[in-house]
Design an enzyme around this catalytic site. Structure first.
Site, PDB file in Angstrom:
ATOM      1  N   LYS A 230       0.819  -1.209   0.000  1.00 17.45           N
ATOM      2  CA  LYS A 230       0.000   0.000   0.000  1.00 17.45           C
ATOM      3  C   LYS A 230       0.857   1.265   0.000  1.00 17.45           C
ATOM      4  O   LYS A 230       2.075   1.224   0.171  1.00 17.45           O
ATOM      5  CB  LYS A 230      -0.959  -0.017   1.190  1.00 17.45           C
ATOM      6  CG  LYS A 230      -2.089  -1.023   1.012  1.00 17.45           C
ATOM      7  CD  LYS A 230      -3.105  -0.954   2.136  1.00 17.45           C
ATOM      8  CE  LYS A 230      -4.263  -1.907   1.875  1.00 17.45           C
ATOM      9  NZ  LYS A 230      -5.244  -1.916   2.984  1.00 17.45           N
ATOM     10  N   ARG A 264      -3.095  -9.979   5.574  1.00 18.06           N
ATOM     11  CA  ARG A 264      -3.583 -10.125   4.196  1.00 18.06           C
ATOM     12  C   ARG A 264      -2.487  -9.605   3.273  1.00 18.06           C
ATOM     13  O   ARG A 264      -2.152  -8.416   3.315  1.00 18.06           O
ATOM     14  CB  ARG A 264      -4.881  -9.341   4.021  1.00 18.06           C
ATOM     15  CG  ARG A 264      -5.536  -9.457   2.664  1.00 18.06           C
ATOM     16  CD  ARG A 264      -6.865  -8.688   2.657  1.00 18.06           C
ATOM     17  NE  ARG A 264      -7.522  -8.769   1.364  1.00 18.06           N
ATOM     18  CZ  ARG A 264      -7.308  -7.934   0.350  1.00 18.06           C
ATOM     19  NH1 ARG A 264      -6.428  -6.942   0.494  1.00 18.06           N
ATOM     20  NH2 ARG A 264      -7.935  -8.082  -0.795  1.00 18.06           N
TER      21      ARG A 264
END
Length: 286
Positions: A230, A264
């Site tokens: 991210k 995740r």
């Protein structure tokens, strides 16, 4: 309705599977989308998606999380029918792979259709913030991942503001858990995700990751963290998306060391290897 405080769950009940929370679990990301921020278009072909899923399982993934709609910043919304067209062939081919199958969706219609196929987890970026979504999952035995997001994927990174991000996120998650419990959902089915990068800036994300143990104590639920590749990793390392593996693995290990039960990730093999070394050096069970 006020619920009697319960002890933190020691398991996460996920449909056909019961996950032991005494050890961390790795959730592998499978985006069957053309426009996800990291791997959009790579696995839109069903065979490529299945090959990717089996490669992640071979690498040690405990869960496969399948997404049919991109939730990156500014991603366009997708119809339920189009989302199901992407998901259905992959789910039907993987449902008996031996690992819990998670579906990343916020649409109640998609939730019902996927549960009818036998999936084990519904991962909702909107935190089941709709009575219809709660109704869609209440009568099943699937695991539920309740995530916090400020705004929508189209607006969430437009200068997100909080009075106190740690308190505000925890309050939202506790409120949603109460709604789910009121619907008759058992506590051991519930998992929370503070939503790293979903309506948060770098300072917000760091504050949330530094208080994961507190989040677990406040919610009494399993904690899932998704920070893989991210913008936060790019901000801290200066690396483009395709070169954020090392930073992502470091963030995953930090999260697991500070209270996360599930991470995740895109890079399953690297995360699993790092976890093995960390567990051995920490005298943890492997």
């Amino acid at each position: 309705m006020q619920h009697t405080p319960h002890a933190p769950s020691r398991i996460w009940q996920c449909g056909r599977h019961t996950l032991d929370l005494s050890r961390p679990h790795v959730m592998g990301i499978l985006n069957v989308t053309p426009d996800s921020f990291s791997d959009g278009g790579h696995f839109i072909d069903p065979q490529a998606a299945l090959d990717r899923a089996h490669a992640m399982i071979d690498a040690g993934a405990d869960i496969i999380d399948i997404g049919g709609e991109s939730t990156r910043p500014n991603a366009p919304a997708l119809s339920a029918c189009e989302e199901l067209c992407r998901l259905m062939p992959i789910v039907q081919a993987l449902i008996d792979c031996g690992k819990p199958i998670s579906i990343d969706t916020y649409k109640p219609y998609v939730m019902r259709a996927m549960l009818a196929e036998g999936v084990d987890i519904i991962n909702d970026i909107r935190g089941f913030n709709s009575p219809v979504a709660i109704d869609a999952v209440a009568d099943s035995n699937c695991g539920l991942c309740v995530m916090h997001m400020q705004g929508t994927p189209q607006t969430m990174q437009n200068e997100p503001i909080y009075d106190d991000v740690v308190r505000d996120v925890a309050c939202f998650l506790k409120q949603q858990l109460c709604r789910l419990l009121d619907a008759g959902i058992k506590p051991d089915r519930l998992c929370v995700d503070p939503g790293i990068g979903f309506g948060k800036n770098l300072a917000h994300n760091i504050a949330l990751l530094q208080t994961l143990n507190d989040l677990h104590e406040k919610t009494k639920a399993a904690v899932l963290i998704g920070v893989s590749r991210k913008r936060m990793i790019g901000d801290l390392t200066g690396q483009p998306t395709e070169q954020r593996t090392a930073g992502s693995v470091a963030a995953a290990l930090y999260a697991m060391a500070h209270g996360a039960h599930v991470v995740r990730v895109h890079d399953v093999a690297q995360t699993v290897d790092a976890l093995k070394v960390w567990q051995a050096l920490s005298n943890r069970s492997t």
